[in-house]
Design a protein around this motif. Structure first.
Motif, mmCIF file in Angstrom:
data_model
loop_
_atom_site.group_PDB
_atom_site.id
_atom_site.type_symbol
_atom_site.label_atom_id
_atom_site.label_comp_id
_atom_site.label_asym_id
_atom_site.label_seq_id
_atom_site.Cartn_x
_atom_site.Cartn_y
_atom_site.Cartn_z
ATOM 1 N N LEU A 522 52.222 37.371 39.537
ATOM 2 C CA LEU A 522 52.786 37.515 40.882
ATOM 3 C C LEU A 522 51.713 37.550 41.970
ATOM 4 C CD1 LEU A 522 55.555 40.177 40.167
ATOM 5 C CD2 LEU A 522 55.900 37.778 40.698
ATOM 6 N N PHE A 523 50.509 38.017 41.616
ATOM 7 C CA PHE A 523 49.518 38.238 42.663
ATOM 8 C C PHE A 523 48.260 37.393 42.516
ATOM 9 C CE2 PHE A 523 51.993 42.170 42.326
ATOM 10 C CZ PHE A 523 52.499 42.225 43.608
ATOM 11 N N GLN A 524 48.356 36.314 41.730
ATOM 12 C CA GLN A 524 47.184 35.456 41.614
ATOM 13 C C GLN A 524 46.855 34.827 42.966
ATOM 14 O OE1 GLN A 524 47.382 31.520 39.737
ATOM 15 N NE2 GLN A 524 45.608 32.076 38.497
ATOM 16 N N GLN A 525 45.554 34.752 43.271
ATOM 17 C CA GLN A 525 45.130 34.039 44.472
ATOM 18 C C GLN A 525 44.234 32.893 44.041
ATOM 19 O OE1 GLN A 525 43.083 36.747 47.045
ATOM 20 N NE2 GLN A 525 44.782 38.190 47.122
ATOM 21 N N SER A 526 44.411 31.732 44.691
ATOM 22 C CA SER A 526 43.493 30.642 44.383
ATOM 23 C C SER A 526 43.154 29.905 45.662
ATOM 24 C CB SER A 526 44.107 29.687 43.365
ATOM 25 O OG SER A 526 45.243 29.067 43.922
ATOM 26 N N VAL A 527 41.900 29.478 45.768
ATOM 27 C CA VAL A 527 41.466 28.727 46.944
ATOM 28 C C VAL A 527 40.617 27.548 46.506
ATOM 29 C CG1 VAL A 527 41.463 30.625 48.600
ATOM 30 C CG2 VAL A 527 39.452 30.241 47.184
ATOM 31 N N ILE A 528 40.702 26.461 47.260
ATOM 32 C CA ILE A 528 39.739 25.375 47.133
ATOM 33 C C ILE A 528 39.225 25.124 48.540
ATOM 34 C CG2 ILE A 528 39.357 22.990 46.459
ATOM 35 C CD1 ILE A 528 41.717 23.172 44.618
ATOM 36 N N VAL A 529 37.966 25.429 48.785
ATOM 37 C CA VAL A 529 37.425 25.291 50.139
ATOM 38 C C VAL A 529 36.064 24.612 50.082
ATOM 39 C CG1 VAL A 529 38.565 27.218 51.276
ATOM 40 C CG2 VAL A 529 36.496 27.625 49.947
ATOM 41 N N SER A 530 35.704 24.061 51.232
ATOM 42 C CA SER A 530 34.344 23.543 51.375
ATOM 43 C C SER A 530 33.559 24.580 52.169
ATOM 44 C CB SER A 530 34.380 22.211 52.110
ATOM 45 O OG SER A 530 33.073 21.749 52.291
ATOM 46 N N LEU A 531 32.468 25.057 51.586
ATOM 47 C CA LEU A 531 31.701 26.132 52.229
ATOM 48 C C LEU A 531 30.304 25.646 52.581
ATOM 49 C CD1 LEU A 531 32.526 29.238 49.992
ATOM 50 C CD2 LEU A 531 33.459 28.691 52.240
ATOM 51 N N LYS A 532 29.845 26.069 53.770
ATOM 52 C CA LYS A 532 28.441 25.854 54.117
ATOM 53 C C LYS A 532 27.694 27.138 53.762
ATOM 54 C CE LYS A 532 29.054 22.669 57.978
ATOM 55 N NZ LYS A 532 30.288 23.002 58.749
ATOM 56 N N PRO A 533 26.392 27.045 53.524
ATOM 57 C CA PRO A 533 25.643 28.262 53.192
ATOM 58 C C PRO A 533 25.856 29.327 54.265
ATOM 59 C CG PRO A 533 24.276 26.340 52.824
ATOM 60 C CD PRO A 533 25.545 25.849 53.459
ATOM 61 N N GLY A 534 26.099 30.542 53.827
ATOM 62 C CA GLY A 534 26.325 31.635 54.760
ATOM 63 C C GLY A 534 27.792 31.904 55.008
ATOM 64 N N GLU A 535 28.644 30.924 54.743
ATOM 65 C CA GLU A 535 30.074 31.143 54.940
ATOM 66 C C GLU A 535 30.657 31.924 53.764
ATOM 67 O OE1 GLU A 535 31.633 27.498 57.697
ATOM 68 O OE2 GLU A 535 31.640 27.168 55.534
ATOM 69 N N SER A 536 31.764 32.599 53.995
ATOM 70 C CA SER A 536 32.310 33.393 52.902
ATOM 71 C C SER A 536 33.830 33.339 52.866
ATOM 72 C CB SER A 536 31.832 34.839 53.006
ATOM 73 O OG SER A 536 32.196 35.357 54.258
ATOM 74 N N ILE A 537 34.381 33.704 51.733
ATOM 75 C CA ILE A 537 35.823 33.748 51.550
ATOM 76 C C ILE A 537 36.205 35.102 50.961
ATOM 77 C CG2 ILE A 537 36.416 31.296 51.281
ATOM 78 C CD1 ILE A 537 35.947 31.674 48.255
ATOM 79 N N ALA A 538 37.461 35.489 51.188
ATOM 80 C CA ALA A 538 37.965 36.733 50.608
ATOM 81 C C ALA A 538 38.831 36.362 49.413
ATOM 82 C CB ALA A 538 38.781 37.503 51.631
ATOM 83 N N LEU A 539 38.556 36.989 48.278
ATOM 84 C CA LEU A 539 39.360 36.752 47.071
ATOM 85 C C LEU A 539 39.636 38.101 46.438
ATOM 86 C CD1 LEU A 539 38.027 33.720 44.990
ATOM 87 C CD2 LEU A 539 40.374 34.114 45.725
ATOM 88 N N GLY A 540 40.904 38.505 46.380
ATOM 89 C CA GLY A 540 41.210 39.822 45.857
ATOM 90 C C GLY A 540 40.485 40.870 46.680
ATOM 91 N N PRO A 541 39.875 41.850 46.038
ATOM 92 C CA PRO A 541 39.182 42.890 46.789
ATOM 93 C C PRO A 541 37.773 42.459 47.190
ATOM 94 C CG PRO A 541 39.108 43.393 44.470
ATOM 95 C CD PRO A 541 39.884 42.116 44.600
ATOM 96 N N TYR A 542 37.386 41.248 46.803
ATOM 97 C CA TYR A 542 35.993 40.841 46.976
ATOM 98 C C TYR A 542 35.809 39.939 48.177
ATOM 99 C CZ TYR A 542 35.350 42.573 42.231
ATOM 100 O OH TYR A 542 35.302 43.361 41.114
ATOM 101 N N HIS A 543 34.567 39.943 48.633
ATOM 102 C CA HIS A 543 34.115 39.086 49.698
ATOM 103 C C HIS A 543 33.046 38.207 49.075
ATOM 104 C CE1 HIS A 543 34.692 38.727 53.949
ATOM 105 N NE2 HIS A 543 33.412 38.453 54.096
ATOM 106 N N VAL A 544 33.298 36.903 48.990
ATOM 107 C CA VAL A 544 32.376 36.025 48.286
ATOM 108 C C VAL A 544 31.621 35.184 49.302
ATOM 109 C CG1 VAL A 544 32.175 34.193 46.570
ATOM 110 C CG2 VAL A 544 33.951 35.935 46.327
ATOM 111 N N THR A 545 30.298 35.338 49.348
ATOM 112 C CA THR A 545 29.483 34.615 50.326
ATOM 113 C C THR A 545 28.657 33.545 49.625
ATOM 114 O OG1 THR A 545 29.315 36.685 51.534
ATOM 115 C CG2 THR A 545 27.874 34.882 52.231
#
Lengths: 665, 187
Positions: A522-545
């Motif tokens: 029920l709570f799966q999260q999925s992303v496909i993004v293009s990231l430049k160095p320094g950019e970050s995404i939020a996934l679950g409780p985490y912040h991924v840079t």
């Protein structure tokens, strides 16, 4: 030199075939004329068969160890570069060896069963031996005549083929033998049931004798299924663990009916009821185990798991299945009148009624899964149209029934045998119902909108509360009498009623598994993004840079490794490095996902294509609580071991039985 | 009581008929299933657009993507080194691949399914290299999108990107010709 080894294996198997035919004949004669000498001969034949089949299997295993490519089966499934572990597990890497493993289990379990119950079931023993010997004959005949792993080729090729890489993984290497162990262990309860049917005397003795076998088979089957899911999730990396593939369904079917059987034999043990029902269930479970083997191995339904299609083998297996089904169900139909239960249901609110309802749901779930699995065949036979049945069907029809079973898991154990007053039942269930309501409210607030998800959350919460409260009540009752502390009382309650509390621990394990499935589904999260160095995404409780991509050199590859800083609430917790490797020699590229697994959930990162200015495509998943699936599996195994260590109600001394009755009343 | 018991005994109980009927039906269906050619399995994909995919090429040099293959009739073959039946169709496929290289009205790509790149290379060393590109699908993710059941499987897609046919099992000359005609390619 070793080429002659598989010849010995073939001779051993052929002798075993003759001995199994002898055992059928001798045991039948012994039953007809009560000639003890014949029966001893038949028993010894089964024990010798175990030795012979062990020898036969050993010759094949040894050929793998020494990579003897003059053995066709070895040449097809191993090469000299394959590590020893996978050369050993290559035994069940294809059709012929899988069946040999099946047969080896069968001979092992047959020998153990006749040795253990030789004295305790003298009247049924001839028929038990005859049934086991008949099943053995069916499998050995298949191996010797149609699917021999002992075949040789001349001249021997210098090198063998590679083992299917899918099987070159510890998770998958041990998945088939566990599954088979479960399938085959059901043959012992099946043989006892057939003996009871032939004698027309299906009292409670046979269910007592087979309870541990059933528990063992069930635990092995559960483990096989769970291990398969574990492998699918961690190795295939598509975030799922179950795809409703026909072969997965084939293992799930005997699990469902085996679970039903495991519960309903309690009613026969305690209340002398459900005689016909129980023999029906075990015949069904064993037939479904065979059907599982048949589906995987015949090519009737194509699946990811089956590759070799051979109509001759398929015909043999179908004929074998037909004999088992016609004999099994035929006996059930023929003997039903003799098996009338001694007691009747007294109340709709009783343990036995709850068990019946649980059985009906499990059986209905098995029926819809079977229908979905065979539906394409049925439709094509009737109308010529070709259809496929996919996961949406199974999710829609099977999941609601399983949710109902979870809900019943909460009610059933608190309802005593015979009957309960409505007042007491509402007392018992008031708190669990409240807990369920709270859980549903929380789920709604968390944004769950799927009806079946909400129902499942309610059912899990309800049953968890009911199970814990039930244990608490038992401990409190014990303390009121024995005046011990909470812990020592809990220990004593547990020890005195291991069958009951082993079962309750299994229930808790199932709840933990259901919890993990619900949360990750029920709570799966999925992303496909293009990231430049320094950019970050939020996934679950985490912040991924994203920190960038760098080149690294491995032993035989070069890799581009993405560097990701993972932080939680502003605090850095780890660095993850998914890689894209290119193997220079072979000019191959592989992706190595980075998985950070914890009880909270799994963070899963894959590095995709790189773009200008150091940017890269990143695929990320957050699968909350998915590790709990396998934690729950361990809990289930502990519970099954506790339950298996208990002696049965009917087998206890009267004094002990009274104590136990007081415990569980 | 005895009369009632007798009348019950002489009449066949309904559940027995149902159980017997189910057993016979199931065995009949399975027996019939054995006679069936397993290579014609329906696909929900037929009549729909080809699923999007972008896979790294097996030789590590580029990507095999659905988008770039639009506009021309396309053949997609799923194969793997561990798949025994794939060996049976290998010669036909490489031959067809060489032919395709000389014409511009049809294209073919392979998808190496749930395989190890090194094993895939050994497979080609042994049997001869494919004359066309293969993308790698080590996790089987693309295979799941296509509904791949058992290898080998071949999909035939027309110039508009609509899946017109699916062939399960090793391709034969006749099956290839027939399925190509469905996507407007004559051979």
């Amino acid at each position: 030199m070793t080429a002659s080894l598989v010849k010995i294996g073939l001779s051993a198997a052929t002798t075993a075939f003759a001995l199994s035919l002898f055992a059928i004949l001798a045991a039948t004669l012994a039953a007809r004329g009560s000639r003890p000498a014949f029966l001893v001969g038949a028993r010894n034949a089964l024990i010798v068969n175990f030795a012979l089949v062990t020898l036969a299997a050993f010759t094949v295993v040894w050929s793998f160890v020494v990579t003897d490519f003059s053995v066709l089966y070895v040449a097809e499934n191993a090469n000299s570069r394959l590590p020893l572990l996978y050369r050993l597990t290559a035994l069940w890497g294809a059709h012929e060896g899988s069946l040999l493993l099946w047969l080896w289990y069968l001979c092992l379990f047959s020998a153990i069963a006749v040795a253990i119950d030789w004295r305790s079931h003298p009247l049924s023993m001839p028929w038990i031996i005859a049934t086991l010997a008949a099943v053995q004959a069916g499998f050995i005949g298949f191996i010797v005549f149609l699917s021999s792993p002992f075949r040789e080729i001349f001249p021997a090729p210098p090198e063998g083929r590679d083992l299917n890489p899918l099987l070159q993984d510890p998770g998958l290497a041990f998945h088939p033998p566990l599954l088979y162990m479960g399938y085959v262990a059901f043959s012992v309860p099946f043989a006892f049931a057939i003996a009871a049917l032939i004698r027309g005397h299906a009292g409670a003795e046979w269910v007592r004798a087979v309870r541990r076998w059933t528990l063992f088979a069930w635990a092995a089957l559960t483990s096989g299924i769970m291990l398969g899911g574990y492998w699918a999730y961690y190795e295939l990396g598509w975030g799922g663990y179950w795809a409703w593939d026909p072969v997965e369904n084939a293992s799930f079917l005997p699990w469902l009916t085996g679970t039903a059987f495991l519960h309903s034999i309690m009613a026969q043990d305690r209340r002398n009821m459900f005689h016909t029902w129980n023999v029906f269930l075990i015949v069904t479970t064993f037939a479904l185990s065979l059907l599982g083997t048949f589906l995987v191995r015949s090519g009737v339904l194509t699946s990811v798991h089956s590759f070799a299609v051979d109509p001759g083998r398929g015909t043999y297996m179908l004929a074998f299945l037909a004999v088992v089904m016609v004999a099994g169900y035929g006996l059930v139909i023929w003997r039903a009148e003799r098996l009338t239960a001694a007691t009747q249901l007294e109340s709709a609110w009783s343990r036995e009624a709850m068990l019946l309802v649980n059985n009906l749901f499990l059986l209905a779930a098995a029926a819809v899964v079977l229908l979905g699995t065979l539906y394409p065949l049925i439709v094509e036979a009737v109308s010529g149209d070709r259809v496929t049945v996919g996961a949406p069907y199974f999710n829609k029809v099977a999941i609601p029934m399983l949710v109902a079973v979870v809900f019943l898991m909460g009610i059933g154990p608190v309802v005593p045998w015979r009957s309960i007053k409505a007042r007491r039942l509402t007392d018992f269930l008031r708190w669990p119902a409240l807990v369920a309501l709270v859980a549903v409210a929380v789920a709604l607030l968390a944004g769950v909108r799927e009806a079946i998800g909400i129902a499942a959350i309610g059912a899990v919460a309800f049953t968890l509360a009911a199970t814990v409260l039930d244990f608490r009540r038992s401990v409190a009752a014990h303390r009121a009498v024995a005046k011990g502390g909470w812990l020592s009382s809990a220990w004593r309650v547990m020890r005195n009623a291991r069958q009951r509390y082993g079962g309750m621990i299994v229930h808790l394990g199932i709840l933990v598994i259901a919890f993990g499935m619900l949360a990750s589904g029920l709570f799966q999260q999925s992303v496909i993004v293009s990231l430049k160095p320094g950019e970050s995404i939020a996934l679950g409780p985490y912040h991924v840079t994203f920190r960038g991509v760098e080149s690294i050199d491995g032993p035989n590859y070069r890799a581009r490794a993405g560097r990701f800083d993972v932080s939680r609430d502003g605090v850095p917790v780890m660095e993850m490095r998914p890689e894209k490797r290119s193997y220079q020699e072979r000019q191959m590229v592989t992706t190595e996902a980075a998985i950070a697994s914890s009880l909270m959930g799994d963070l899963y990162l894959v590095l995709g294509d790189e773009a200008a200015q150091g940017a890269a495509t990143v695929r990320g998943y957050w699968n909350p609580l998915i590790l709990w699936l396998w934690v729950g599996w361990l809990v289930v195994l502990v519970g099954a071991a506790v339950a298996g260590s208990a002696r049965l109600y009917g087998a206890r001394t009267p004094a002990a039985a009274t104590v136990a009755q007081e415990q569980t009343a | 009581m005895t009369v009632l018991a007798q009348s019950q005994a002489s009449k066949v109980r309904p559940w027995k008929l149902v159980l017997g009927g189910i057993v016979v039906t199931m065995l009949a269906v399975l027996a019939w299933g054995l006679t069936r050619d397993p290579s014609y399995i329906p696909s929900q994909l037929v009549g729909r657009s080809v699923p999007a995919f972008a896979l790294p090429e097996l030789n590590g040099k580029g990507t095999v993507a659905a988008d770039e293959l639009r506009g021309t009739p396309l053949v997609i073959n799923f194969w793997a080194s561990w798949c025994v039946s794939c060996r049976a169709e290998h010669a036909l496929l490489t031959g067809f691949g060489r032919e395709v290289a000389t014409r511009d009205d049809v294209r073919i790509v392979g998808i190496n399914y749930r395989d190890a790149p090194a094993a895939a290379a050994r497979f080609q060393d042994e049997l001869g290299a494919f004359s066309y590109r293969s993308g790698q699908d080590p996790s089987g993710r693309t295979g799941i999108d296509f509904g791949v059941y058992g290898l080998p499987e071949t999909f035939f897609i027309d110039r508009d990107g609509i899946v017109m046919a699916r062939h399960v099992g090793p391709l034969t000359e006749a099956a290839l010709k027939h399925n190509l005609s469905l996507i407007g390619v004559t051979r």
